[in-house]
Scaffold this motif. Structure first.
Motif, PDB file in Angstrom:
ATOM      1  N   ALA A   1       0.793  -1.040  -0.086  1.00  0.00           N
ATOM      2  CA  ALA A   1      -0.044  -0.113  -0.028  1.00  0.00           C
ATOM      3  C   ALA A   1       0.841   1.187  -0.002  1.00  0.00           C
ATOM      4  N   GLY A   2       1.818   1.290   0.896  1.00  0.00           N
ATOM      5  CA  GLY A   2       2.815   2.339   0.814  1.00  0.00           C
ATOM      6  C   GLY A   2       3.571   2.585  -0.503  1.00  0.00           C
ATOM      7  N   GLY A   3       3.808   1.364  -1.105  1.00  0.00           N
ATOM      8  CA  GLY A   3       4.380   1.545  -2.641  1.00  0.00           C
ATOM      9  C   GLY A   3       3.477   2.213  -3.488  1.00  0.00           C
ATOM     10  N   LEU A   4       2.344   1.593  -3.543  1.00  0.00           N
ATOM     11  CA  LEU A   4       1.269   2.299  -4.257  1.00  0.00           C
ATOM     12  C   LEU A   4       1.160   3.722  -4.194  1.00  0.00           C
ATOM     13  N   ARG A   5       1.027   3.979  -2.709  1.00  0.00           N
ATOM     14  CA  ARG A   5       0.795   5.653  -2.505  1.00  0.00           C
ATOM     15  C   ARG A   5       2.122   6.574  -3.177  1.00  0.00           C
ATOM     16  N   VAL A   6       2.999   5.946  -2.993  1.00  0.00           N
ATOM     17  CA  VAL A   6       4.215   6.726  -3.533  1.00  0.00           C
ATOM     18  C   VAL A   6       4.242   6.698  -5.172  1.00  0.00           C
ATOM     19  N   LEU A   7       3.897   5.632  -5.720  1.00  0.00           N
ATOM     20  CA  LEU A   7       3.542   5.523  -7.252  1.00  0.00           C
ATOM     21  C   LEU A   7       2.557   6.555  -7.664  1.00  0.00           C
TER      22      LEU A   7
END
Length: 113
Positions: A73-79
């Motif tokens: 979820a954090g990686g998707l937020r960064v993307l």
């Protein structure tokens, strides 16, 4: 000088993403060790699988799933930040990703039984 508060939800999301990534990286050697049990033979694998029936191991597996979901979820937020830019709904997205991460862990816990 950075004037953003450390208690802001997006900063907390940043910390969760970094810490979950670090903990997942620390888990990798244990994962590879567990896989090596299968290579060493059926008896070694059976002993390892018997050990995984321990309640503490089950709780650790649930925590691992939550860490994986939080990191995803954090990686998707960064993307989303990279490609979509800053939105006023960032706090809502952080809360939604935290909820999805916890839900993934709870679903895993229900299926472990």
């Amino acid at each position: 000088m950075d004037t953003r508060p450390r208690s802001h939800p997006t900063y907390i999301a940043f910390l969760v993403h970094r810490i979950s990534g670090l903990l997942l990286a620390l888990f990798l050697p244990l994962h590879f060790w567990a896989l090596s049990r299968a290579i060493q033979g059926e008896a070694a694998l059976e002993n390892f699988l018997r050990w995984t029936d321990n309640g503490l191991v089950k709780a650790s597996e649930t925590l691992l799933v939550i860490l994986l979901a939080a990191h995803l979820a954090g990686g998707l937020r960064v993307l989303a930040l990279e490609f979509l830019g800053w939105r006023s709904s960032q706090k809502t997205l952080v809360a939604a990703s935290a909820g999805v991460s916890l839900a993934a862990g709870l679903l895993f816990l229900l299926n472990v039984g």
